[in-house]
Design a protein around this motif. Sequence first.
Motif, PDB file in Angstrom:
ATOM      1  N   SER A  41       0.854  -1.190   0.000  1.00 21.79           N
ATOM      2  CA  SER A  41       0.000   0.000   0.000  1.00 21.79           C
ATOM      3  C   SER A  41       0.886   1.236   0.000  1.00 21.79           C
ATOM      4  O   SER A  41       2.108   1.133   0.179  1.00 21.79           O
ATOM      5  CB  SER A  41      -0.821   0.058   1.282  1.00 21.79           C
ATOM      6  N   ALA A  42       0.254   2.396  -0.109  1.00 21.32           N
ATOM      7  CA  ALA A  42       0.997   3.652  -0.010  1.00 21.32           C
ATOM      8  C   ALA A  42       1.427   3.863   1.441  1.00 21.32           C
ATOM      9  O   ALA A  42       0.795   3.358   2.374  1.00 21.32           O
ATOM     10  CB  ALA A  42       0.100   4.791  -0.472  1.00 21.32           C
ATOM     11  N   THR A  47      -2.384   8.358   0.747  1.00 22.01           N
ATOM     12  CA  THR A  47      -3.561   8.430  -0.137  1.00 22.01           C
ATOM     13  C   THR A  47      -4.473   9.590   0.279  1.00 22.01           C
ATOM     14  O   THR A  47      -4.966  10.339  -0.568  1.00 22.01           O
ATOM     15  CB  THR A  47      -4.323   7.088  -0.143  1.00 22.01           C
ATOM     16  N   GLU A  74       1.299   4.208  -4.087  1.00 19.48           N
ATOM     17  CA  GLU A  74       1.780   2.822  -4.029  1.00 19.48           C
ATOM     18  C   GLU A  74       3.080   2.667  -4.829  1.00 19.48           C
ATOM     19  O   GLU A  74       3.893   1.797  -4.548  1.00 19.48           O
ATOM     20  CB  GLU A  74       0.703   1.878  -4.578  1.00 19.48           C
ATOM     21  N   PHE A 136      -3.675  -1.603  -5.194  1.00 15.79           N
ATOM     22  CA  PHE A 136      -4.709  -0.565  -5.340  1.00 15.79           C
ATOM     23  C   PHE A 136      -4.924  -0.062  -6.759  1.00 15.79           C
ATOM     24  O   PHE A 136      -5.733   0.815  -6.982  1.00 15.79           O
ATOM     25  CB  PHE A 136      -4.295   0.590  -4.408  1.00 15.79           C
ATOM     26  N   ARG A 150     -10.987   2.404  -1.727  1.00 17.29           N
ATOM     27  CA  ARG A 150     -10.129   2.509  -0.546  1.00 17.29           C
ATOM     28  C   ARG A 150      -9.911   1.123   0.068  1.00 17.29           C
ATOM     29  O   ARG A 150     -10.828   0.304   0.120  1.00 17.29           O
ATOM     30  CB  ARG A 150     -10.763   3.463   0.487  1.00 17.29           C
ATOM     31  N   GLY A 151      -8.682   0.893   0.469  1.00 16.44           N
ATOM     32  CA  GLY A 151      -8.331  -0.422   1.012  1.00 16.44           C
ATOM     33  C   GLY A 151      -8.086  -1.460  -0.075  1.00 16.44           C
ATOM     34  O   GLY A 151      -7.944  -2.650   0.207  1.00 16.44           O
ATOM     35  N   GLY A 152      -7.989  -0.995  -1.332  1.00 20.41           N
ATOM     36  CA  GLY A 152      -7.971  -1.910  -2.485  1.00 20.41           C
ATOM     37  C   GLY A 152      -6.702  -2.721  -2.661  1.00 20.41           C
ATOM     38  O   GLY A 152      -6.685  -3.664  -3.459  1.00 20.41           O
ATOM     39  N   SER A 153      -5.640  -2.404  -1.913  1.00 20.11           N
ATOM     40  CA  SER A 153      -4.431  -3.232  -2.045  1.00 20.11           C
ATOM     41  C   SER A 153      -4.702  -4.652  -1.568  1.00 20.11           C
ATOM     42  O   SER A 153      -4.049  -5.599  -2.024  1.00 20.11           O
ATOM     43  CB  SER A 153      -3.276  -2.638  -1.227  1.00 20.11           C
ATOM     44  N   ASP A 154      -5.656  -4.821  -0.661  1.00 17.09           N
ATOM     45  CA  ASP A 154      -6.043  -6.179  -0.234  1.00 17.09           C
ATOM     46  C   ASP A 154      -6.518  -6.966  -1.458  1.00 17.09           C
ATOM     47  O   ASP A 154      -6.189  -8.143  -1.621  1.00 17.09           O
ATOM     48  CB  ASP A 154      -7.208  -6.136   0.778  1.00 17.09           C
TER      49      ASP A 154
END
Length: 425
Positions: A41-42, A47, A74, A136, A150-154
Amino acid sequence: MALIVAKFGGTSVASPERIKNVARRLVRMRQDGHSVVAVVSAMGKTTDELMGLASAVSSQPPARELDRLLSTGEQVSMTLLAMALENLGYRALSFTGRQAGIETDSSHRQAKIIKVHNERIMEALEAGAIPVVAGFQGIDAAGDITTLGRGGSDTTAVAVAWGIGADVCEIYSDVDGVYTTDPRVAPRAQKLDQISYDDMLELSSAGSGVLQSRAVEFARKWNVVIHSRSAFSDAEGTYIKEDPDMEEAVITGIAHDTSEVKVTMRHLPDTSGVAAKVFSALASNMVNTDMIIQNISEDGYTDISFTCPGADLDRARETLDRIMPDLGGREYVVDESIAKVSLVGTGMKSSPGVAARAFTTLGENNINILAISTSPIRLSMVVDAAQAAQAVRCLHTAFGLDSDSVFVETQLSAEEIAAKMKKGR
Ligand code: ADP
Ligand code: ASP
Ligand code: MG
């Protein structure tokens, strides 16, 4: 030996020191004989800061440009992690979403992953390097950069794990797993050893920030095993997977969400077609309504309330300003200080009495319920935001979820904890 995707969230890569820790952890995995792909993530609040910059120059930043900007967060952490790995003597190659082959649809800010073209990651692995993928982000058919919400790196991590056929997708964050509720809100929360996709998806959709709901959805669809664990310790975390032997708890966990708002339309004519007009107009203006409550009608008039994400409020106002006069409604009022508290459990469907106990508990604690909605495995109640934490804690106790031990914060600064508590508001 295993093929592992290891995703590190914003707090875990918030400083150069923490990035070096992540690098050391990845090296240990390699020394243990595993193949590993990192997803990052960043750094920290990057972000949010980038969003702030965009709104400082534009009241409505164009989605394409905003995604381009947000994706840079990121890209900073991926290159720094690759450098830190090389500095430890390991070959590393960083990849943007495009380079990692993450193909998405074109819905900027909320793009869905369509395909993962895994060639470059596989080549890097075969060459003995540690691939480091920027979370992300992806690329649409037109070649434009998109972001995954948001939270999209998961979700990137789960998609990469699926795309390369990894044995497990490890999601490292500042908590050591999935708890029965946010341990920062209820310190007597218990860590779960494992949780089903259905329960986890319901908790995530109800606002539990620990995993993005899209990531869980993706994992459920493609059977990707997720291991949610701490970036700061070696403790075993929580496995999210399908297990036919898993006991169906009546209540697995409690989530709360302070990101929604409640809108009440007053004194609407109670005639057929009115609700249809209101909700069609809201839907065509991209307002995602959640709970809907209609009061008993009096003298041919009624009140209708609905909840929607705070992010949709401007569009809701715009819609209602336009249609209320035509419909003959008197006014609408907005309540921004609400919270949705949800009880989740797959065993709930075969266990009557959950709602009665929840309502009694809130009543005994003088917490007024403003709206209710249910699904077979979830009971959600809207309460005043100021009482949300108290509601979570008393429900947690009433449903026998309290642990004997208390959650102790070990790694985060007071400022980081405050930022976590504010998330989603
Ligand atoms: P990251 O930045 O690593 O992606 P997040 O902030 O997205 O991490 O997710 C971790 C946070 O989720 C924790 O700090 C915790 O406060 C919050 N959280 C909310 N609900 C839960 C839960 N049920 N179990 C564990 N953590 C939770
Ligand atoms: N950096 C993005 C965010 O803050 C994505 C992520 O962290 O997963 O939402
Ligand atoms: Mg997260």
